[in-house]
Enzyme design. Structure first.
Site, PDB file in Angstrom:
ATOM      1  N   HIS A  54       0.861  -1.203   0.000  1.00  0.00           N
ATOM      2  CA  HIS A  54       0.000   0.000   0.000  1.00  0.00           C
ATOM      3  C   HIS A  54       0.887   1.239   0.000  1.00  0.00           C
ATOM      4  CE1 HIS A  54      -3.418   2.478   0.589  1.00  0.00           C
ATOM      5  NE2 HIS A  54      -3.730   2.235   1.859  1.00  0.00           N
TER       6      HIS A  54
ATOM      7  N   HIS B  86      -2.537  -2.045  -9.718  1.00  0.00           N
ATOM      8  CA  HIS B  86      -3.491  -1.381  -8.830  1.00  0.00           C
ATOM      9  C   HIS B  86      -4.791  -2.180  -8.823  1.00  0.00           C
ATOM     10  CE1 HIS B  86      -5.887   1.799  -6.975  1.00  0.00           C
ATOM     11  NE2 HIS B  86      -4.746   2.326  -6.612  1.00  0.00           N
TER      12      HIS B  86
ATOM     13  N   ASP C  78       2.853   5.426  -6.733  1.00  0.00           N
ATOM     14  CA  ASP C  78       4.119   5.274  -6.004  1.00  0.00           C
ATOM     15  C   ASP C  78       5.336   5.130  -6.908  1.00  0.00           C
ATOM     16  OD1 ASP C  78       2.056   3.479  -3.876  1.00  0.00           O
ATOM     17  OD2 ASP C  78       3.175   5.262  -3.258  1.00  0.00           O
TER      18      ASP C  78
END
Ligand code: SDX
Length: 421
Positions: A261, A300, A356
């Site tokens: 995460h 994702h 990210d």
């Protein structure tokens, strides 16, 4: 064709017809067929846990909107404090509303001296800043007993203001402790992002660079909310027990800490550093395809297209590198993205760069240590967590979260004394 779904229990021939609205239907209907019948949905892949008006995602088309406003427009034209107001109140503030909001937050940036002088000193010298941050958020709540009055609008407002205002102070405190530097107090004459950078870096005549100040604000906007992600789900589950918002936010931050995460931005930079050169990219991609590890920063649960945040961050990176100098890992990241997006392993699984993949390159170029990356994610996400927490409390359909299970353990059996085992 009607917007309904009909379920038949073949064991009894009973059927139930359920209306479908916006792609969802109520699972409660299943118990009309059999009160002991439940959906089995590990990791909630096919479950909508709530109604929400806060953030809209369209994973197939890479769409992200906060209260209907496209993330691209907010990143270009708004500020994080204005977005935090939008997430909570549902509309962009008028100038007067924004001035009141900004003024309240600016004047709540200090934390109790006991946090600085006693609580933080309890950590080991090399404690991970995210572990310190999670603990500090929970500890902060012990200074505000009114936070437990979650049904009182003023108490909830106080919690919004205090957590949004103080998370940058907590984050900077964790960093300064981890490097043995004295703390910098908040400077209420600075903007929200500039105050954070100042608390982080001020030694001597440090001045916040306006390009880095704006880049920080854009990164805060992009990380503010993302509907029912793992951390926000934790916030809602803990908040549903009527726990105070500080304890709920500490649970959400704990979920964010995980490498799948919010911890992925830290993992991406470690991955790029281990790859070491663009010459090693092809072999690394092959190792991922052999199942020897994941391409961190890719994939994702919702986006099966490019994460719109990744595209904005990638663009912002070039502005930052103009000031800081280019992060040498950028070339490896670009080569990795180019290679993966041409490889059927990733294309067939619809794996694209997520938020990210590039954010860590900016943070590293801005001299943030890798251990601070997830803390940087948590600072703005507090406003999303709080918006969802309050929406949950005001939702008449919600109650304490308590899912059922599919029991596959042993049937009844008698105890056997130790001597007989
Ligand atoms: C965030 O939910 C949110 O909104 C989160 C977030 C937010 O703003 O709150 O967007 C922030 O958490 C972004 C994600 C950061 N995490 C990473 O970058 C870690 C690497 N990504 C993966 O771990 C993964 O993609 C997840 C966890 C993000 C999503 O996992 P899913 O939806 O459970 O997908 P999956 O694991 O079922 O993957 C499907 C397939 C599998 O292969 P097969 O078993 O079908 O052969 O894709 C593969 C996976 O092995 N796969 C990957 C991969 N991600 C998925 N293979 C290699 N590298 C990857 N990164």
């Amino acid at each position: 064709m009607p917007d309904t779904i009909t379920i038949t229990d073949d064991r009894t021939g009973k059927t139930v017809t359920v209306p479908i609205t916006d792609g969802v239907f109520s699972s409660a209907a299943i118990r009309e067929l059999d009160p002991n019948l439940y959906f089995y949905d590990p990791a909630y892949l096919s479950t909508a846990s709530c109604r929400s008006e806060i953030t809209y995602l369209d994973g197939d088309n890479g769409v992200l909107r906060y209260r209907g406003y496209p993330i691209e427009q907010l990143a270009e034209k708004s500020t994080y404090l204005e977005v935090a107001y939008l997430l909570r109140h549902g509309d962009l503030p008028t100038p007067a509303q924004f001035e009141t909001w900004r003024n309240e937050i600016t004047h709540h940036t200090f934390i109790h001296e006991n946090m600085r002088k006693r609580f933080v000193d309890g950590f080991h010298y090399d404690a991970h800043p995210m572990g310190m941050f999670v603990s500090s958020v929970a500890a902060l709540g012990t200074f505000y007993d009114d936070a437990k009055n979650i049904k009182d609008p003023q108490s909830r407002h106080n919690s919004f203001i205090r957590l949004i205002a103080k998370t940058p102070t907590l984050a900077a405190m964790c960093y300064r402790f981890s490097v043995g530097l004295p703390f910098n107090y908040p400077d209420n004459d600075l903007s929200y992002p500039a105050n954070f950078l100042n608390m982080m870096w001020k030694v001597g005549d440090y001045e916040v660079d306006p390009v880095l100040e704006r880049a920080m604000d854009i990164l805060f906007i992009l990380h503010a909310d993302h509907e029912q992600n793992c951390g926000t789900t934790a916030m809602r589950v803990v908040g549903s027990s009527e726990a105070d918002p500080y304890s709920s936010a500490a649970a959400a931050a704990s979920a964010l800490y995980g490498p799948l995460h919010g911890g992925a931005n830290e993992a991406v930079v470690r991955m790029l550093t281990d790859i070491g050169s663009i010459d090693n990219v092809a072999e690394f991609v092959e190792s991922v395809k052999r199942g020897e590890g994941k391409l961190m920063g890719f994939g994702h649960r919702v986006y099966k297209n490019y994460d719109p945040r990744a595209a904005i961050i990638k663009k912002s990176a070039y502005d930052v590198f103009e000031v800081t100098g280019k992060n040498p890992l950028l070339d490896i990241a670009l080569k990795l993205e180019e290679t993966a997006l041409k490889d059927p392993y990733f294309v067939d699984r619809r794996l694209y760069p997520n938020v990210d993949f590039y954010s860590g390159l900016i943070y590293q170029a801005m001299n943030f240590p890798v251990e601070m990356f997830t803390v940087l994610f948590a600072i703005p996400r507090i406003s999303g967590w709080l918006a969802h927490w309050e929406e949950l409390l005001l939702d008449k359909e919600q109650k304490i979260s308590r899912p059922r299970q599919w029991y596959t353990g042993p049937g009844e059996r008698d105890y056997v004394d130790l001597s007989a085992r």
